[in-house]
Write an enzyme that holds these catalytic residues in place. Structure first.
Site, PDB file in Angstrom:
ATOM      1  N   SER A 259      45.873  97.537  39.294  1.00  9.61           N
ATOM      2  CA  SER A 259      45.103  96.379  38.850  1.00  9.61           C
ATOM      3  C   SER A 259      44.092  96.834  37.807  1.00  9.61           C
ATOM      4  CB  SER A 259      44.369  95.750  40.037  1.00  9.61           C
ATOM      5  OG  SER A 259      43.299  96.594  40.416  1.00  9.61           O
ATOM      6  N   LYS A 260      43.370  95.867  37.301  1.00 13.26           N
ATOM      7  CA  LYS A 260      42.350  96.123  36.275  1.00 13.26           C
ATOM      8  C   LYS A 260      41.406  97.271  36.661  1.00 13.26           C
ATOM      9  CE  LYS A 260      41.958  94.002  32.342  1.00 13.26           C
ATOM     10  NZ  LYS A 260      42.745  94.970  31.665  1.00 13.26           N
ATOM     11  N   ARG A 261      41.157  97.379  37.969  1.00 20.56           N
ATOM     12  CA  ARG A 261      40.248  98.446  38.431  1.00 20.56           C
ATOM     13  C   ARG A 261      40.720  99.821  37.991  1.00 20.56           C
ATOM     14  NH1 ARG A 261      40.679  99.495  43.583  1.00 20.56           N
ATOM     15  NH2 ARG A 261      42.505  98.160  43.791  1.00 20.56           N
ATOM     16  N   GLY A 263      42.163 100.518  35.168  1.00 21.14           N
ATOM     17  CA  GLY A 263      42.174 100.682  33.706  1.00 21.14           C
ATOM     18  C   GLY A 263      43.059  99.619  33.085  1.00 21.14           C
TER      19      GLY A 263
END
Ligand code: GLU
Length: 496
Positions: A259-261, A263
């Site tokens: 996920s976005k977490r 990168g």
């Protein structure tokens, strides 16, 4: 090759509720490669039936990302095909007709239950611990003429599929997961058409997949749980069930779903970060697939001839940026200097406004020399910008303070720079090439009774402004003699 006797037809069906992300791209690559390896057809379909979250802009971005990935589709938006339209919102009449046909055949029925009633039924089923927690088939037995009259009267309704009561457990045959059994009591008469007149995903997808003659459904395993419901629709439509291949999730390095977490997750973020499309496709193809378990470089052509679902793992794959970087570097190193100059160096320098847009400041050989020294030092394309900047600032270069302290403000550096200048002056303009420049400088550290590190350290900082720069000979050659000498002069007052 696939053992399915029908000609392979596969589709990638993104929902334009966001950008094309890494997981979707990997699904698209598997579908594309499977089609190509089997001389089949690769279809792109836009699943935009969720009106609240789908946008035209997202569709545009997805198509652009697909083009950047080089995943050409044989049928779909912009290219057309015999089974279009390829956008679900353009097919609403088709779904409506199909749903009503099922009602007519007694394989689906109108349901008039209000959301409140459905919620109350569910609560009651939970409270009595009923093993069947699905829709209690309340409207299933309304006589068809009565139901039709209520619909004609404008009563709000949905359409539900009629799952045969004796259907039993549903077994989905999945190439990757094997036979997956779904218990009969987990199947209810689910909604295929909402009260707002839009089809549900499980219905629209199956109508499309069957009408488009899809032979293999290759998609993320988050859809495995939808498969039994979709099989019910195939059975109701009396159409063959395709072969399923549900591919694993992609995890971040911490073992959690990517996920976005972790990168960048969208394809175009990787494009903008300077990854080569070929390398990126190669890397994503290896997330869960490998021709033999060890090969890491799989050019697009090989992928398009050797991809097979037999070698797809059912275990989740982990996204590893180091591996992506190393594959990108391998693709970069495989380029000739000239190709690197044309495809990477010059465009990057232009985008950084170091090079003017339409003219070249230098001969092509100049770029090739720069390409030859930067190529092994480039992980992602924009890396070349900072490493080239010292070549574009003219005679007066700002010197990095720390580098000056470490390399120039030191005993005897004046004699190093003086000797270097004299040696370089002796190299004629026409001999101003790395080899001759290196030859002129090579004896100096010994003659000055100093180390190479100290001598070249002082010269490098004077000329390049910094202690990290491409090799000395090439750097000087690229700067040109007058500029190199001027920079040594400019640094001289700092030397001791
Ligand atoms: N539109 C669905 C998605 O983006 C496609 C699922 C499928 O391939 O059936 O997840």
């Amino acid at each position: 090759m696939s053992d399915d006797k029908r000609l392979v037809r596969v589709r990638f069906a993104p929902s334009p509720t966001g950008k094309l992300h890494v997981g979707g791209a990997r699904t698209a690559i598997f579908n594309w490669a499977f089609a190509r390896a089997n001389h089949g057809t690769f279809i792109l379909r836009i699943d935009d039936t969720d009106p609240t979250r789908s946008t035209e802009e997202n569709t545009r971005v997805i198509l652009r990302a697909m083009r950047w990935l080089g995943l050409d589709w044989d049928e779909g938006p912009e290219v057309g095909g015999d089974f279009g339209p390829y956008k679900q919102t353009d097919r609403l009449e088709i779904y409506k007709k199909a749903a009503h046909q099922l009602v007519k055949e007694g394989k689906a029925y109108y349901c008039f239950c209000s959301p409140e009633k459905l919620a109350a039924d569910k609560k009651a089923a939970q409270e009595r611990h009923d093993p069947f927690q699905g829709y209690p088939r309340t409207c299933r037995n309304i006589p068809p003429e009565v139901a039709q009259a209520r619909v004609d009267n404008g009563e709000s309704h949905t359409i539900r599929i009629k799952v045969p009561l004796d259907r039993g457990d549903v077994v989905a045959h999945d190439v990757i997961h094997g036979d997956v059994v779904f218990k009969a009591n987990e199947l209810d008469d689910f909604i295929i058409f909402r009260s707002d007149g839009t089809p549900t995903y499980n219905f629209a997808t199956v109508v499309d997949d069957s009408m488009m003659g899809i032979t293999h459904v290759i998609r993320g395993d988050d859809h495995l749980s939808n498969t039994p419901r979709q099989m019910m629709v195939y059975e109701a439509l009396d159409r063959p069930v395709p072969t399923f291949a549900h591919i694993s999730m992609i995890l971040g390095p911490d073992g959690k779903k990517l996920s976005k977490r972790h990168g960048a997750t969208s394809v175009e973020e990787y494009r903008d970060a300077g990854y080569l499309s070929d390398a990126f496709v190669n890397y994503l193809a290896l997330l869960g697939w490998s021709p033999d378990g060890s090969t890491t470089i799989v050019p697009r052509k090989t992928l398009a001839s050797e991809f097979s679902l037999d070698h797809v793992s059912k275990n989740p794959a982990t996204f590893d940026i180091k591996k992506l970087n190393s594959i990108n570097q391998t693709y970069i190193m495989a380029m000739s200097d000239s190709e690197f100059a044309d495809k990477i160096l010059i465009p990057e320098l232009r985008s950084a406004k170091l090079e003017p847009e339409n003219s070249t400041l230098h001969e092509h050989t100049w770029y090739e020399i720069l390409a030859s020294v930067l190529k092994p030092r480039t992980v992602v394309m924009p890396d070349v910008i900072d490493k080239s900047r010292f070549l574009y600032v003219g005679n007066v270069i700002e010197l990095d303070e720390k580098s000056v302290k470490r390399n120039i403000v030191k005993p005897n550096t004046k004699s190093y720079l003086t000797a270097a200048k004299r040696a370089l002056e002796s190299v004629s303009e026409e001999n101003w090439h790395a080899e001759q420049i290196n030859a002129a400088l090579a004896p100096l550290p010994d003659q000055l009774d100093t180390s190479k590190r100290k001598f070249y350290g002082a010269l490098r900082v004077a000329v390049c402004g910094n202690q990290v720069s491409p090799p000395m000979g090439e750097s000087l050659e690229l700067l040109g003699k007058p500029c190199a000498l001027a920079r040594i002069d400019n640094a001289m007052p700092l030397a001791q």
